[in-house]
Design a protein around this motif. Sequence first.
Motif, PDB file in Angstrom:
ATOM      1  N   LEU A 123       3.889  27.082   0.347  1.00 52.97           N
ATOM      2  CA  LEU A 123       2.772  28.008   0.529  1.00 52.97           C
ATOM      3  C   LEU A 123       1.601  27.598  -0.360  1.00 52.97           C
ATOM      4  O   LEU A 123       1.777  27.292  -1.538  1.00 52.97           O
ATOM      5  N   GLU A 124       0.393  27.571   0.198  1.00 53.01           N
ATOM      6  CA  GLU A 124      -0.806  27.240  -0.572  1.00 53.01           C
ATOM      7  C   GLU A 124      -1.688  28.479  -0.681  1.00 53.01           C
ATOM      8  O   GLU A 124      -2.060  29.074   0.329  1.00 53.01           O
ATOM      9  N   ILE A 125      -2.002  28.879  -1.905  1.00 50.07           N
ATOM     10  CA  ILE A 125      -2.759  30.115  -2.146  1.00 50.07           C
ATOM     11  C   ILE A 125      -3.926  29.829  -3.077  1.00 50.07           C
ATOM     12  O   ILE A 125      -3.770  29.165  -4.110  1.00 50.07           O
ATOM     13  N   GLU A 126      -5.087  30.356  -2.695  1.00 51.18           N
ATOM     14  CA  GLU A 126      -6.260  30.252  -3.565  1.00 51.18           C
ATOM     15  C   GLU A 126      -6.181  31.319  -4.650  1.00 51.18           C
ATOM     16  O   GLU A 126      -6.028  32.506  -4.353  1.00 51.18           O
ATOM     17  N   ARG A 127      -6.267  30.882  -5.885  1.00 52.44           N
ATOM     18  CA  ARG A 127      -6.189  31.796  -7.035  1.00 52.44           C
ATOM     19  C   ARG A 127      -7.529  31.789  -7.750  1.00 52.44           C
ATOM     20  O   ARG A 127      -7.966  30.758  -8.265  1.00 52.44           O
ATOM     21  N   VAL A 128      -8.200  32.949  -7.782  1.00 50.53           N
ATOM     22  CA  VAL A 128      -9.538  33.001  -8.362  1.00 50.53           C
ATOM     23  C   VAL A 128      -9.486  33.350  -9.837  1.00 50.53           C
ATOM     24  O   VAL A 128      -8.574  34.035 -10.308  1.00 50.53           O
ATOM     25  N   ASN A 129     -10.484  32.858 -10.553  1.00 50.49           N
ATOM     26  CA  ASN A 129     -10.674  33.183 -11.965  1.00 50.49           C
ATOM     27  C   ASN A 129     -12.136  33.562 -12.167  1.00 50.49           C
ATOM     28  O   ASN A 129     -13.029  33.005 -11.505  1.00 50.49           O
ATOM     29  N   VAL A 130     -12.383  34.481 -13.061  1.00 45.24           N
ATOM     30  CA  VAL A 130     -13.751  34.947 -13.325  1.00 45.24           C
ATOM     31  C   VAL A 130     -13.945  35.107 -14.826  1.00 45.24           C
ATOM     32  O   VAL A 130     -13.077  35.673 -15.506  1.00 45.24           O
TER      33      VAL A 130
END
Length: 439
Positions: A123-130
């Motif tokens: 599974l490929e998941i975009e993980r955001v950081n801010v």
Amino acid sequence: MAVNVEVLEKLERKITLNVPIGDIQGEVQARLKRLAKSVKIDGFRPGKVPLSVVAQRYGNAVQYEVLNDKVGEAFNKAATEAELRVAGQPRISEKDGAAEGFADFEAVFEVFPEVKIGDLKDLEIERVNVDVDDAAIDRTVDILRKQRRTFALRGKEEAVQDGDRVTVDFEGKIDGDPFEGGKAEDFAFLVGEGQMLKEFEDAVRGMKVGESKTFPLAFPADYHGKDVAGKTADFLVTVKKVEAAHLPEVNDEFAKSLGVEAATVAGLRDDIRKNLEREVKFRVQARNKQAVLNGLLTKAELDLPNASVQSEIARLEQGAREELRQRGIKDADKAPIPEEVFRPQAERRVRLGLVVAELVRANNLQATPEQVRAHVEELAASYEQPQDVIKWYYSDAKRLGDVEAVVIENNVTEFVLGQAKTVEKTIGFDELMGAAADA
């Protein structure tokens, strides 16, 4: 004796229940005797009503009640012995051909499905950081200043500018005819803050006290006023008062007025940073959680129990009707709302619930008391009296249950992100907050 479970279709099952008639009759008599001690019937003293009279008046109702209870007990016992995970309520009907001394019933019901979850490593998941930068803190300071601004009259020769508070009279007409809501006197609004349609603000900007102007205004097609949506009106506006905004200076006194413990500008900025970082953390968690849940659905195979879907549809429909009532819609309970409107959302929720439950069970991702406590304390930290908020959560089992559900979802999110291929993406503070507002 082993329970015979008949497979009907996919998740649907059927079992036969044998209920001893003697057990039913015995319980009916016992309940009637208890009822005779308390029932009030004209012509008899309390507790002295003959059993035959009680049976004549209440016998059918008690019989029905006992039968339901006994059949329910028999069903629960059979389902437990057969190790069935029942979804929803069974449909029970009486069956002919019972052995002497027994009443037979058929119970048709659904079971929860087997949930198969594929390899999460694929599974490929975009993980955001801010990051919370100084610009975000500056904008928050500006918002706080605007909330505490004061206004002073401009000179008569000074033109309206963005940020001014303007008081006007106006009247709009469409094809020469007035329309509802198109006229007002001594109407005040802030210029440049989107309180009025852009054409209205553009017309007023640059005007002076005592001036009048006529201008066209095209209402958007999706304007909330349906009678004027998509139409163009001619407005006459007269400026009666113009007040300039004065923002407080950012100093230690300003910080003190906001109740900042340190009562300094540095302390104010630190306090803002902590609050923004807390808000960012929750929103990033929510965004990453949504990406994880969407990914999980692509890896899960299961049949959906119709009973669970129908229950979720009913819940969504009830929520929709409640919203209509709050908006003042008459006869909201009778408004025709096809259940198919809610089916896609209901099926998704049921599917997600079953997949998450299986992942939690298989990997021991239950919420611990320590995790629940930490999350409650984090939620309470932004309030003036955190301990009161913590007590508020712990005083209600449902509120605490809602927190526990969030913690479980966070556990699932972190577990899946630890297994899957993650694509790290850093986004801006404004993008995160804008996306959350649009969601």
